[in-house]
Design an enzyme around this catalytic site. Structure first.
Site, PDB file in Angstrom:
ATOM      1  N   SER A 120       0.809  -1.219   0.000  1.00 26.90           N
ATOM      2  CA  SER A 120       0.000   0.000   0.000  1.00 26.90           C
ATOM      3  C   SER A 120       0.847   1.277   0.000  1.00 26.90           C
ATOM      4  O   SER A 120       0.856   2.004  -0.960  1.00 26.90           O
ATOM      5  CB  SER A 120      -0.945  -0.024   1.199  1.00 26.90           C
ATOM      6  OG  SER A 120      -1.646   1.165   1.314  1.00 26.90           O
ATOM      7  N   HIS A 125      11.266   9.325   6.790  1.00 28.46           N
ATOM      8  CA  HIS A 125      11.723  10.704   6.952  1.00 28.46           C
ATOM      9  C   HIS A 125      12.846  10.706   7.987  1.00 28.46           C
ATOM     10  O   HIS A 125      12.758   9.990   8.990  1.00 28.46           O
ATOM     11  CB  HIS A 125      10.597  11.622   7.428  1.00 28.46           C
ATOM     12  CG  HIS A 125       9.374  11.576   6.560  1.00 28.46           C
ATOM     13  ND1 HIS A 125       9.304  12.189   5.329  1.00 28.46           N
ATOM     14  CD2 HIS A 125       8.184  10.969   6.751  1.00 28.46           C
ATOM     15  CE1 HIS A 125       8.111  11.972   4.799  1.00 28.46           C
ATOM     16  NE2 HIS A 125       7.413  11.229   5.630  1.00 28.46           N
ATOM     17  N   CYS A 148      -2.590  -3.020   2.955  1.00 29.75           N
ATOM     18  CA  CYS A 148      -4.004  -3.370   2.878  1.00 29.75           C
ATOM     19  C   CYS A 148      -4.110  -4.739   2.237  1.00 29.75           C
ATOM     20  O   CYS A 148      -3.736  -4.910   1.080  1.00 29.75           O
ATOM     21  CB  CYS A 148      -4.784  -2.346   2.050  1.00 29.75           C
ATOM     22  SG  CYS A 148      -4.790  -0.703   2.760  1.00 29.75           S
TER      23      CYS A 148
END
Length: 272
Positions: A120, A125, A148
């Protein structure tokens, strides 16, 4: 108490459960002078740039069984990087592959990953940070793996921990939504789990102190890890152990352990 899943569920339509792993790692070092701190940040930028992070997330996609649809990546000035990968579940997964993905056992090491696949979305970061006074520098990477379907992102844990050489690891795993079987009964989770620790390797468990906070009824699982032992020389940036007096080395080690404990417990502990 939410009823746990049965081994094989005959579904009506597709499995629309969303499984999300939020994975935060911290790398800590001692860089005494401003020049040393600049060198440390330059090292972090080189070691955790967008290209390497893309490679790590691509390997994660392979481990969890996902097809990569799109990759967006960016390096930042003065430092930091972000990568987002959109993925989709493979159209057909064998029962053997599904079982290997969702069973409560550790996933592979970095050197065991050799190919690419699909799911998905995956994001990372980075957040480099330096203290201007006490010499402590901390690097944080936030990784989210959201899937998912029938497979679980927990299989990527072992790979991520060993790829990023983490001092502190904070993990959240949650399952949202529901899927229906052919009789119309809702299922709010489709695999057995009582702790994220079940998916960690024995070596990882030996090397880290761990703490669980789980809400089983809500399918929320939280595990924190802190490295038990470390070699001080690996944490000194710009200078080595031979460049310090023994009393200074003891003070530096206390500072490093204090930083780790404050991050692990999520609170300030006061002065040394």
């Amino acid at each position: 108490m939410v009823e746990r899943h049965q081994k094989q569920i005959r579904l009506h339509g597709f499995n629309n459960l969303t499984k999300t792993l939020s994975f935060n790692i911290y790398d800590i070092c001692y860089a005494r002078s401003p020049a040393h701190r600049e060198e440390y940040l330059a090292y972090i930028d080189e070691e955790y740039n967008a290209d390497r992070l893309t490679k790590i997330l691509t390997d994660v996609a392979d481990i969890i069984g996902a097809n990569i649809l799109n990759v967006a990546r960016q390096d930042y000035d003065p430092q930091g990087a972000s990568v987002t990968i959109l993925v989709s579940e493979e159209p057909v997964l064998s029962e053997e592959k599904i079982s290997a993905s969702t069973s409560a056992r550790p996933g592979p090491y970095p050197e065991d990953v050799v190919a690419h696949l699909d799911k998905s979305h995956l994001t990372v970061h980075t957040y480099p940070e330096s203290h201007p006074d006490n010499g402590i520098s901390t690097f944080r990477a936030d990784i989210d793996v959201s899937t998912c379907g029938r497979i679980s992102p927990l299989k990527a844990l072992n790979y991520l921990i060993h790829s990023l050489e983490s001092d502190i690891v904070i993990m959240d795993y949650r399952v949202r939504g529901f899927t229906r079987d052919v009789k119309g009964k809702k299922h709010f989770i489709d695999h057995k789990i009582n702790s994220i620790q079940n998916f960690l390797s024995p070596e990882t468990k030996r090397n880290y102190s761990m703490l669980d906070v789980n809400v089983y009824q809500e399918n929320i699982f939280h595990t924190k890890m802190m490295l038990k032992e470390f070699e001080l020389d690996n944490y000194l940036f710009g200078l080595g152990k031979n460049d310090y007096f023994e009393k200074d080395l003891k003070q530096i080690e206390m500072q490093l352990r204090k930083e780790m404990k404050e991050i692990f417990y999520g609170r300030n502990t006061g002065s040394l």
